[in-house]
Design a protein around this motif. Sequence first.
Motif: not given
Length: 464
Positions: A291-292, A370, A404
């Motif tokens: 999720s990044s 991010g 997400d």
Amino acid sequence: MAESIGNSGKGMKLHTKILLGLGLGATLGVLANTLLGSGHPAVQNINTYVAGPIGQIFLRLLFMIVIPLVFASIALGVAGLGDIRRIGRVGGKAIGYFLVSTAVAATLGLIVVSFVRPGERIDAATRTRLLETYATDAASRVEAAQTSSFGIETLVNIVTRNPFKSAVDLDLLGLIFFAFMFGAALTLIAAHRAKPMIQFLEAVNDVVIKIVEIAMKLAPYGVAGLIFGVTSRLGINILQLLAWYVVAVLGALIFHVVVNISLIIRFLVGMSPLKFFSRIRSALVTAFSTSSSSATLPTALATAEQNLGIPPSIAGFVLPLGSTMCMNGTALFEGMTVITLAQAFGVDLSLGQMVVVMIMSVLTAVGAAGVPGGSIPLLVGILFMFNIPPEGIALILGVDRILDMARTTVNVCGDLSATAFVARSEGVWNASMVPAVAGLDTSAPSLDDSPGWPKEPVAVDPVG
Ligand code: ASP
């Protein structure tokens, strides 16, 4: 990796805890509503003295950082672009692609949400109670509706007269404009004078991200408190809205990849979309599991260079910039969330206001970090701007982990399509240069490798 937001210490992952908080709060709330009724003194007392305050503290922690976060991240982003003048056309193309693709994604989200209308999937009685419970006083509602209608003054007002007043009023557009000017001016003064300010802003950015991390530790309790408040007053009906919302957002995200990005890859990049997706699979899986976008950057770089054969000079410039600036999935999600909550809370948005939502979604997606949940504080800011009760965030936070993961995957897909587009249009790469054998193992990384929040936010260095 130090303790990360994805892992809240004693074993259980934070997002699991948030989900548990949602489940527990919702169950207790529905039980309280059906067994005792929303007017029962015990239910009211729990809402006034326990659930309400916990939820409010959590929301306030998010509110607290909206202003410094928006200012620092946008000013830094623009200051970082200063070097674009050296890179010239490539930079211009990359930024153009970021903005256009993000706007397309946000518009798609708004179209889908206007058709599916998840916010209206509750019965009339529930809606009336929702409105009564969360109605802010009529005067401020009318005022907000007037100030946020779209017209020539909207454009003029973007040029804020007083950035501090914009900050105090949470006038995000004014603040974003000031941050743009500030960042742009930083690139025009002597480098040795700009440096301390850039370092200061970087530190501010790191600090606010830390505060988000701390706030998110409270999220399981905050979400439980907020959702208890909603369900104990409104009963089980409200949860229908949630199911429709999740399905609509996931559907729109999938549509954006399968249709919009595929069309771009086919016609602007000249490559088979299937082959493109299969070659970038490891970056997509990394994005989904972490999720990044920032944490996915190394894998995305390796994928672009080794699996697509894109020259490092292009990939090394477009991807780092894209990982913080190009967030197709985030903009789509933000727009859909704002409209869903507006529908639920009966805040009527005109077409002009929808355009403002679209623009805000694109701009705040550019400003979002991010990292997991990076867009949540900005979303809270947009809700405030449209006079939508931020309590609505409780509804969506409980299901945000899955959204997400999905929107980050779309963000990274957008970054890689931007890289391929720029490389192709610069004439330094084309589909025939994709290596016959993928250099990077395309098998899925283990979820245990998930780095969660990067300890140090990955710095964007367009020329580095
Ligand atoms: N998690 C997203 C990303 O890293 C940002 C967000 O939408 O919260 O791309």
